[in-house]
Design a protein around this motif. Sequence first.
Motif, PDB file in Angstrom:
ATOM      1  N   ALA A  16       0.836  -1.206   0.000  1.00 53.31           N
ATOM      2  CA  ALA A  16       0.000   0.000   0.000  1.00 53.31           C
ATOM      3  C   ALA A  16       0.870   1.255   0.000  1.00 53.31           C
ATOM      4  CB  ALA A  16      -0.927  -0.002   1.214  1.00 53.31           C
ATOM      5  N   LEU A  17       1.949   1.249   0.795  1.00 51.30           N
ATOM      6  CA  LEU A  17       2.872   2.373   0.787  1.00 51.30           C
ATOM      7  C   LEU A  17       3.538   2.525  -0.573  1.00 51.30           C
ATOM      8  CD1 LEU A  17       4.631   1.918   4.259  1.00 51.30           C
ATOM      9  CD2 LEU A  17       3.034   3.725   3.615  1.00 51.30           C
ATOM     10  N   GLN A  18       3.877   1.399  -1.167  1.00 45.96           N
ATOM     11  CA  GLN A  18       4.532   1.425  -2.474  1.00 45.96           C
ATOM     12  C   GLN A  18       3.614   2.034  -3.536  1.00 45.96           C
ATOM     13  OE1 GLN A  18       6.471  -2.257  -3.316  1.00 45.96           O
ATOM     14  NE2 GLN A  18       6.754  -1.813  -5.481  1.00 45.96           N
ATOM     15  N   ARG A  19       2.339   1.648  -3.529  1.00 44.78           N
ATOM     16  CA  ARG A  19       1.386   2.207  -4.494  1.00 44.78           C
ATOM     17  C   ARG A  19       1.160   3.701  -4.253  1.00 44.78           C
ATOM     18  NH1 ARG A  19      -1.120  -2.902  -3.767  1.00 44.78           N
ATOM     19  NH2 ARG A  19      -2.392  -2.056  -2.068  1.00 44.78           N
ATOM     20  N   ALA A  20       1.054   4.085  -2.978  1.00 43.95           N
ATOM     21  CA  ALA A  20       0.851   5.493  -2.660  1.00 43.95           C
ATOM     22  C   ALA A  20       2.029   6.337  -3.138  1.00 43.95           C
ATOM     23  CB  ALA A  20       0.659   5.662  -1.152  1.00 43.95           C
ATOM     24  N   PHE A  21       3.231   5.811  -2.927  1.00 40.26           N
ATOM     25  CA  PHE A  21       4.433   6.506  -3.365  1.00 40.26           C
ATOM     26  C   PHE A  21       4.451   6.650  -4.884  1.00 40.26           C
ATOM     27  CE2 PHE A  21       9.342   6.380  -3.265  1.00 40.26           C
ATOM     28  CZ  PHE A  21       9.400   7.768  -3.212  1.00 40.26           C
ATOM     29  N   ALA A  22       4.098   5.584  -5.595  1.00 41.03           N
ATOM     30  CA  ALA A  22       4.103   5.603  -7.058  1.00 41.03           C
ATOM     31  C   ALA A  22       3.090   6.604  -7.604  1.00 41.03           C
ATOM     32  CB  ALA A  22       3.811   4.204  -7.597  1.00 41.03           C
ATOM     33  N   VAL A  23       1.903   6.628  -7.021  1.00 40.89           N
ATOM     34  CA  VAL A  23       0.876   7.571  -7.476  1.00 40.89           C
ATOM     35  C   VAL A  23       1.326   9.011  -7.231  1.00 40.89           C
ATOM     36  CG1 VAL A  23      -1.476   8.392  -7.048  1.00 40.89           C
ATOM     37  CG2 VAL A  23      -1.022   5.942  -7.223  1.00 40.89           C
ATOM     38  N   LEU A  24       1.938   9.251  -6.081  1.00 48.76           N
ATOM     39  CA  LEU A  24       2.458  10.575  -5.767  1.00 48.76           C
ATOM     40  C   LEU A  24       3.509  11.006  -6.786  1.00 48.76           C
ATOM     41  CD1 LEU A  24       2.604  12.927  -3.663  1.00 48.76           C
ATOM     42  CD2 LEU A  24       4.393  11.616  -2.522  1.00 48.76           C
ATOM     43  N   LEU A  25       4.398  10.101  -7.137  1.00 48.25           N
ATOM     44  CA  LEU A  25       5.430  10.404  -8.125  1.00 48.25           C
ATOM     45  C   LEU A  25       4.833  10.705  -9.499  1.00 48.25           C
ATOM     46  CD1 LEU A  25       8.373   7.912  -7.461  1.00 48.25           C
ATOM     47  CD2 LEU A  25       8.314  10.364  -7.077  1.00 48.25           C
ATOM     48  N   LEU A  26       3.864   9.898  -9.915  1.00 49.42           N
ATOM     49  CA  LEU A  26       3.252  10.115 -11.225  1.00 49.42           C
ATOM     50  C   LEU A  26       2.557  11.461 -11.307  1.00 49.42           C
ATOM     51  CD1 LEU A  26       1.737   6.640 -12.198  1.00 49.42           C
ATOM     52  CD2 LEU A  26       3.553   7.893 -13.378  1.00 49.42           C
ATOM     53  N   ALA A  27       1.850  11.832 -10.257  1.00 50.12           N
ATOM     54  CA  ALA A  27       1.145  13.113 -10.251  1.00 50.12           C
ATOM     55  C   ALA A  27       2.132  14.277 -10.341  1.00 50.12           C
ATOM     56  CB  ALA A  27       0.287  13.234  -8.994  1.00 50.12           C
TER      57      ALA A  27
END
Length: 275
Positions: free
Chosen positions: A253-264
């Motif tokens: 879940a942390l990994q997905r949150a981090f990835a979404v933050l980076l993409l945005a």
Amino acid sequence: MSVLILAVLCGAVVGLALGGLGGGGGVLAVPALVYLLGVDPADAGTASLLIVTVTSATALARHAGTGAVRRRTGALFAAVGVLPTVAASMLAHRLPQPLLTGTFAILAAVAATFMLRGTRGTAANESRPMPPTPPTTHRDTLLREPRTATATSTGPLRTAGAGAGLGAVTGLLGVGGGFLAVPTLVSVLRLPMRAAVGTSLVVTLLNSLVSLATRLTTEGVSIDPAVLGPFVGAAVLGAWDAKRLTARFSGPALQRAFAVLLLATATFMLVDAVV
């Protein structure tokens, strides 16, 4: 909204990112300083490094007692990036800002893509039971750390290349490198997400210190203390409180949150660089 409130809000977000995700502080601080607080782009990178250095030190102190920080692995990983960090820091102010912004955005997007693809593998890693670590054998755990933290299948050259690349990114773009260190530690060194978060803070702190010292020596920094002070203060408080974030959510879940933050963030900066 006043500059003071904006600085506090931005600092809190940066602190939560560094403390909870092990990176992303610099990649958020630079656009926040430039687009929201009106800091000159030439000074934003140096100011960001100062913010990330102080905040990552706070977050590292907070994570130190959790057993998730592979100190020797992080120090070795950062050490191979020292020379690239210094060289890139000296080169940064000679390159056009749109080029740096575009490069920043592309690297963030690539890192986010790898993180999203690796979520399933991270979930498998997190599901494995961890062996108990009695308090009396803490020293033995540290001595065994290089063997467990650096997967031998990755090879020393690949690890050294990743560390050198992160150092160059830190010096060139004015970030701590944590937004790339986390996916690298997960995919290259095969660390579980929680260990990658803690270890990334070691890499981020050392890379930021080297790059900040180089920049202050060669060009200095000019930023309003009324902006920098509240930003740093809120970031430190956010980093200290972010430990609860890692405790409530799973590694994937942390990994997905981090990835979404980076993409945005990457999308926003790439649009700005092109337009």
